[in-house]
Design a protein around this motif. Structure first.
Motif, mmCIF file in Angstrom:
data_model
loop_
_atom_site.group_PDB
_atom_site.id
_atom_site.type_symbol
_atom_site.label_atom_id
_atom_site.label_comp_id
_atom_site.label_asym_id
_atom_site.label_seq_id
_atom_site.Cartn_x
_atom_site.Cartn_y
_atom_site.Cartn_z
ATOM 1 N N VAL A 1 0.866 -1.178 0.000
ATOM 2 C CA VAL A 1 0.000 0.000 0.000
ATOM 3 C C VAL A 1 0.905 1.231 0.000
ATOM 4 N N TRP B 1 0.836 5.671 -0.184
ATOM 5 C CA TRP B 1 0.090 6.932 -0.135
ATOM 6 C C TRP B 1 1.034 8.078 -0.444
ATOM 7 N N TRP C 1 -3.563 6.909 -3.762
ATOM 8 C CA TRP C 1 -3.538 5.651 -3.024
ATOM 9 C C TRP C 1 -3.245 4.534 -4.021
ATOM 10 N N GLN C 2 -2.295 3.703 -3.686
ATOM 11 C CA GLN C 2 -1.922 2.592 -4.558
ATOM 12 C C GLN C 2 -1.927 1.298 -3.746
ATOM 13 N N VAL C 3 -2.579 0.279 -4.270
ATOM 14 C CA VAL C 3 -2.666 -1.021 -3.587
ATOM 15 C C VAL C 3 -2.284 -2.116 -4.570
#
Length: 488
Positions: free
Chosen positions: A348, A350, A386-388
Motif C-alpha cells: 500500500v 500513499w 492511493w496505490q494497492v
C-alpha cells in the motif's frame, strides 16, 4: 497450532514478486520508492532494469477561444506517452545480529510526454487560421485589426456610458490577446508540446533490531535527491501560454527516511511501514514566455529605438531560482506464508499529490493579472494518490518460483494536467525467479496497465483534451545476490 513454514524455502517465491511491483502511477510517481532490498536477510544486493511503454491518446478541443472553457471534441491526438526506462540498485549488509546498513538507488519521480500530429498541442504557422480559431470564427487576419481599432475608438468615446466603454475595451483586449497568441504560436511552428522530468534518489539506511527474538527493527537515514525538468507548451490549446518554454537545471537537495518492521520467520511473515519526507529544491530555471515580449513590443511608441524594441522583446525571458517540493510518502509492505511453498503479499502506498505544485516565477507572475494575487501553478493535482497491490507467489522447484499480482491506483484527480492525462489504473502482473546457484538469481516480470479516463485541463480550468481507453505495459529484469552472515 498454526503450521510452521519457515522463511528459507519461501525466499525464492518472495523475490519473484518484487520485479513486477514497479508501476506507472499517479502524478509524477514512477518507481514506487521500494525499500524491500533493505529488508532481505543476510548480505543482499540487486540491480533492476525497468522499461515502461504506455499508450495515451485522445482528442483535443475544437474550442480554442481562450476565455471559453467548454469542451468540444476536436482532432485526434496520437500516443503522447514516450516510452522510458530506469534503473534501481540496492545493497544491504548486517554489521552484527542487531545492526544493518544499506544503500538504495532509484528514480522515483518522472514524466515523459510528447505531442505530435494535427492537433491543438502542436504549433502551426498560419496566422490567419489561428486568429479565426481563437475568435470562434468571427475574425481572421485581415479583419481583426479593423475590429480592434473600432473597439478601441468606442472605449475612448466619452459620450457612451462607462459600461459600454469598459465592454469595448475588454473586447479590444481579448482580440489583441488572440493576435498575440497567434504570433507566439507561429514563432514555434512545427513544434509539439513536450515534457520531460527525471529524478534520482540515493538513500542510506541504518537499521537496529530489538525484541526477544530480534523480531522488530527500526531504520532510517538521509536521502539525496537530484531533480531536473524541461517543459515546452505548444499550440493553440495553451492560449496565451503557447510557446512557453522552461528548463530546470539539475538540482540536488536532501530529505530523510524512517520506518519500522516486524518479522516472524517461522511463518514467513514480514511487515514494514516506511515514511519518506518531502524534499525542498531551490532550483535554477530559465523561462521563455513569447506573448509577454510580443505584448511589450506592441505597447512601444512608433518611434521606439532598436534598443528599446530588443529590451521589450527580452522581457519575455527570465532566469531565476524557484522552489519545488517533491512530496512525502508512506509505504506499507507485507508478506506471509500460506503454506510451505506459497506466499501472499500486499503493498500500500500513499502520496499527497494534492499538496504538490510546480510554480515557475515568470509563468506565475504573468497569470496574476487575470487570476488573482496568487496566480497559477504550471502543474498541480486535486487528489492524493492511493496505490494497492496484492500478490501471490508459488515455489515450483528448489530453483524456480512464479508470481502474480493485481493492483489499483487511485490517480490524482480528473480533470488532470494535460502533460500527464491519466487518472489512475488497474493492473495485472506476472513474474518469475530462477536461482542460478546458491547465491545468484535472475528474475523477470511484466505488468499490464488499464489507465483511467481523464480530461486534460489547463491551470485556468479550461478543458483542452479528452483521453480514454488507454493502456500500457511494464517489463523488468533483476539480477540479485544473497548470502548468509553468521556472527556467532
Amino acid at each position: 497450532m498454526r503450521p510452521t513454514f519457515h522463511l528459507k524455502p519461501l525466499v525464492i517465491a518472495a523475490a519473484a514478486l518484487s520485479i513486477a511491483s514497479v508501476s506507472h502511477a499517479a502524478g509524477l510517481d514512477r518507481s514506487g520508492q521500494d525499500i524491500t532490498a533493505f529488508l532481505q536477510d543476510g548480505l543482499y544486493a540487486e540491480a533492476v532494469y525497468t522499461y515502461i511503454d504506455a499508450d495515451v491518446s485522445g482528442y483535443d478541443s475544437a474550442n480554442n477561444v481562450p476565455n471559453s472553457n467548454g469542451y468540444v471534441q476536436g482532432n485526434k491526438i496520437g500516443d503522447i506517452a514516450e516510452s522510458y526506462d530506469f534503473f534501481r540498485y540496492g545493497v544491504k549488509a548486517d554489521i552484527n545480529d542487531t545492526f544493518s546498513v544499506g544503500i538504495l538507488y532509484d528514480e522515483p519521480f518522472g514524466a515523459a510526454a510528447d505531442y505530435s500530429g494535427d492537433n491543438n498541442f502542436v504549433a502551426k504557422g498560419d496566422l490567419n487560421s489561428s486568429i479565426t480559431k481563437l475568435t470562434g470564427g468571427k475574425f481572421n487576419g485581415a479583419t481583426v485589426g479593423t475590429e480592434i481599432a473600432r473597439l478601441t475608438g468606442i472605449a475612448k468615446d466619452t459620450t457612451l456610458t462607462p459600461q459600454q466603454r469598459a465592454a469595448a475595451a475588454a473586447g479590444a483586449t481579448n482580440l489583441s490577446t488572440a493576435v498575440g497568441i497567434a504570433r507566439a504560436e507561429a514563432g514555434t511552428a512545427g513544434e509539439g508540446t513536450n515534457v520531460e522530468v527525471r529524478s534520482e534518489n540515493i538513500t542510506a539506511i541504518l537499521g537496529a533490531k530489538f525484541g526477544a527474538n530480534k523480531e522488530f527493527q527500526v531504520y532510517g537515514g538521509p536521502v539525496a535527491q537530484r531533480l531536473q525538468a524541461d517543459v515546452k507548451l505548444r499550440g493553440l490549446a495553451y492560449g496565451p501560454a503557447s510557446g512557453y518554454t522552461a528548463h530546470v537545471t539539475p538540482d540536488q537537495d536532501y530529505g530523510w527516511l524512517a520506518g519500522v518492521s516486524y518479522s516472524k520467520p517461522e511463518i514467513a511473515l514480514k511487515a514494514a511501514l516506511t515514511y519518506r519526507s518531502e524534499i525542498d529544491h531551490n532550483a535554477k530555471i530559465s523561462e521563455s514566455y513569447p506573448i509577454v515580449g510580443i505584448g511589450a513590443v506592441g505597447r512601444l511608441p512608433a518611434d521606439a529605438t532598436p534598443a528599446q524594441i530588443a529590451a521589450a522583446a527580452a522581457s519575455g525571458n527570465r532566469n531565476s531560482v524557484f522552489e519545488v517540493t517533491t512530496p512525502q510518502s508512506v509505504n506499507f509492505d507485507f508478506q506471509t506464508g500460506i503454506n510451505k511453498t506459497t506466499l501472499a503479499t500486499a503493498k500500500v502506498r500513499w502520496v499527497p499529490w494534492s499538496d504538490f505544485a510546480i510554480v515557475p516565477p515568470l509563468y506565475n507572475d504573468v497569470s496574476k493579472g487575470s487570476y488573482g494575487p496568487d496566480g497559477l501553478a504550471l502543474v498541480g493535482y486535486d487528489d492524493d494518490q492511493w496505490q494497492v497491490e496484492l500478490g501471490m507467489a508459488k515455489r515450483l522447484s528448489p530453483a524456480l518460483a512464479l508470481s502474480g499480482t493485481v493492483g489499483w491506483d487511485s490517480g490524482a484527480g480528473d480533470p488532470t494536467t494535460s502533460l500527464g492525462p491519466v487518472d489512475g489504473y488497474y493492473s495485472a502482473g506476472l513474474g518469475a525467479k530462477y536461482n542460478l546457484n546458491e547465491n545468484w538469481a535472475v528474475s523477470a516480470g511484466g505488468k499490464y496497465l488499464w489507465f483511467g479516463d481523464a480530461k486534460g485541463q489547463l491551470p485556468t480550468k479550461k478543458i483542452v483534451g479528452d483521453f480514454q481507453d488507454n493502456d500500457g505495459y511494464i517489463l523488468g529484469v533483476k539480477l540479485s545476490y544473497q548470502a548468509k552472515q553468521n556472527f556467532n
